[in-house]
Design a protein around this motif. Sequence first.
Motif, PDB file in Angstrom:
ATOM      1  N   VAL A  28       0.876  -1.179   0.000  1.00  0.00           N
ATOM      2  CA  VAL A  28       0.000   0.000   0.000  1.00  0.00           C
ATOM      3  C   VAL A  28       0.908   1.223   0.000  1.00  0.00           C
ATOM      4  N   SER A  29       0.855   1.987  -1.075  1.00  0.00           N
ATOM      5  CA  SER A  29       1.832   3.073  -1.262  1.00  0.00           C
ATOM      6  C   SER A  29       1.606   4.219  -0.285  1.00  0.00           C
ATOM      7  N   HIS A  30       0.339   4.447   0.086  1.00  0.00           N
ATOM      8  CA  HIS A  30       0.035   5.508   1.057  1.00  0.00           C
ATOM      9  C   HIS A  30      -1.399   5.319   1.549  1.00  0.00           C
ATOM     10  N   ALA A  31      -1.804   6.110   2.529  1.00  0.00           N
ATOM     11  CA  ALA A  31      -3.051   5.802   3.257  1.00  0.00           C
ATOM     12  C   ALA A  31      -4.303   6.444   2.662  1.00  0.00           C
ATOM     13  N   HIS A  32      -4.273   6.927   1.420  1.00  0.00           N
ATOM     14  CA  HIS A  32      -5.518   7.351   0.761  1.00  0.00           C
ATOM     15  C   HIS A  32      -6.303   6.110   0.349  1.00  0.00           C
ATOM     16  N   ALA A  33      -7.620   6.166   0.543  1.00  0.00           N
ATOM     17  CA  ALA A  33      -8.437   4.960   0.420  1.00  0.00           C
ATOM     18  C   ALA A  33      -8.479   4.398  -1.001  1.00  0.00           C
ATOM     19  N   ALA A 180      -8.957  15.507   4.273  1.00  0.00           N
ATOM     20  CA  ALA A 180      -8.607  15.301   5.693  1.00  0.00           C
ATOM     21  C   ALA A 180      -7.225  14.682   5.900  1.00  0.00           C
ATOM     22  N   LEU A 181      -6.730  13.917   4.929  1.00  0.00           N
ATOM     23  CA  LEU A 181      -5.406  13.294   5.075  1.00  0.00           C
ATOM     24  C   LEU A 181      -4.453  13.850   4.023  1.00  0.00           C
ATOM     25  N   LYS A 324      -8.138  -0.719 -19.639  1.00  0.00           N
ATOM     26  CA  LYS A 324      -7.921   0.718 -19.615  1.00  0.00           C
ATOM     27  C   LYS A 324      -7.736   1.194 -18.175  1.00  0.00           C
ATOM     28  N   ALA A 325      -6.794   2.126 -18.022  1.00  0.00           N
ATOM     29  CA  ALA A 325      -6.598   2.706 -16.700  1.00  0.00           C
ATOM     30  C   ALA A 325      -7.786   3.585 -16.346  1.00  0.00           C
ATOM     31  N   SER A 326      -8.048   3.693 -15.064  1.00  0.00           N
ATOM     32  CA  SER A 326      -9.173   4.494 -14.614  1.00  0.00           C
ATOM     33  C   SER A 326      -8.963   5.967 -14.933  1.00  0.00           C
ATOM     34  N   PRO A 327      -9.938   6.634 -15.564  1.00  0.00           N
ATOM     35  CA  PRO A 327      -9.779   8.061 -15.831  1.00  0.00           C
ATOM     36  C   PRO A 327     -10.202   8.922 -14.657  1.00  0.00           C
ATOM     37  N   GLN A 328     -10.512   8.323 -13.534  1.00  0.00           N
ATOM     38  CA  GLN A 328     -10.994   9.118 -12.399  1.00  0.00           C
ATOM     39  C   GLN A 328      -9.915  10.028 -11.861  1.00  0.00           C
ATOM     40  N   PRO A 329     -10.222  11.304 -11.659  1.00  0.00           N
ATOM     41  CA  PRO A 329      -9.217  12.169 -11.038  1.00  0.00           C
ATOM     42  C   PRO A 329      -8.968  11.723  -9.602  1.00  0.00           C
ATOM     43  N   GLY A 330      -7.688  11.761  -9.204  1.00  0.00           N
ATOM     44  CA  GLY A 330      -7.364  11.213  -7.884  1.00  0.00           C
ATOM     45  C   GLY A 330      -6.840  12.226  -6.888  1.00  0.00           C
ATOM     46  N   ASP A 331      -6.839  13.509  -7.233  1.00  0.00           N
ATOM     47  CA  ASP A 331      -6.236  14.480  -6.306  1.00  0.00           C
ATOM     48  C   ASP A 331      -7.109  14.651  -5.076  1.00  0.00           C
ATOM     49  N   LYS A 332      -6.444  14.693  -3.948  1.00  0.00           N
ATOM     50  CA  LYS A 332      -7.178  14.936  -2.712  1.00  0.00           C
ATOM     51  C   LYS A 332      -7.052  16.388  -2.342  1.00  0.00           C
TER      52      LYS A 332
END
Length: 332
Positions: A28-33, A180-181, A324-332
């Motif tokens: 798990v690279s980091h604690a974002h869900a 929050a994280l 296909k890779a997910s096109p969902q934006p992932g920025d928190k």
Amino acid sequence: MFIYDRDIRLSGMDLWLDAKRKKPFSFVSHAHADHSARHERILATPATLALARERRRIRRAKMKRPSRREPVEVPLDYNAPMRLDGATVTLLPAGHILGSAQILVERGGRRLLYSGDFCHEATSAAEDIEIPTADTLIMECTYGLPEHRFPPRESTVEKLLAFVDEAFADGLTPVLLCYALGKGQEVLRILTQQGYSAAVESETYALARTYESFGIAFGGYRLLDGGVKPGEVVITPNMRAVAAFTRGRPMRSAALTGWAIGGFSHRARSAHSAIPLSDHADFDGLIDYAAAVKPEIIYILHGPEEFGRHLREAGFRVGELSEKASPQPGDK
Ligand SMILES: [Zn+2]
């Protein structure tokens, strides 16, 4: 060196990388869900394990659920090579949030690097990124379009401080909307190091305490559990989370997100203004990262497929994942 089946597994090894579906054993690279699931065993840095544990505790408390079986934790410090299934794995700081890591896998003279989410610039509350070389690179590309170029970080921080000062000068409470994280603790550190005091939403607050247990110091802040006091900045992921304590108080809000530039964000839309403080690399940062790794081949994830074309134009060889890779934006 890896198999792609909507998630990534290292060939010949019992280790998945940031699997989004439950697996027996995942890095798990980091604690974002969006980089984890309810795995049986987790390989991660001690800070990621602690933050993930704290988030599970918070979620259980919110849902009023009894505790489920906790995952077996396999902690691995940065730059501490570990033998696993005939390979050597090493974690390196990714600069995204506290504890975030890239994983380098070496076997038979070949090197594979999986980036996880990363930020190429130093931020206030995460370890600075260290970029190794590798033959195969699997990288995130959240901001993989040329319009995603952020202004210099110092000017963004100045904009943040000016926003706070102007709100106070106008007799308003500044409210900063931050995930929050990661973003919440980064902004808390920027402000409290400048001598501001902050009232912080409960999850952001609990996670800041975890940051402190790993040596990240903050100045004056408290849990927002009553009315906002004069001179306090409010830090919260959304207005709903603090509505009970801020009602009736004249406020001005700003969303802190990379999507303030050339993009779209619910958080940015609901605020009076948006400030492009990101914990991801921007377009140029992604290209610079690829150049530093010097890979023979690159696979992309977590961002626009079009980024592959930009990499090819920059002279890189880009492989196709079978799905296909997910096109969902992932920025928190
Ligand atoms: Zn992330």
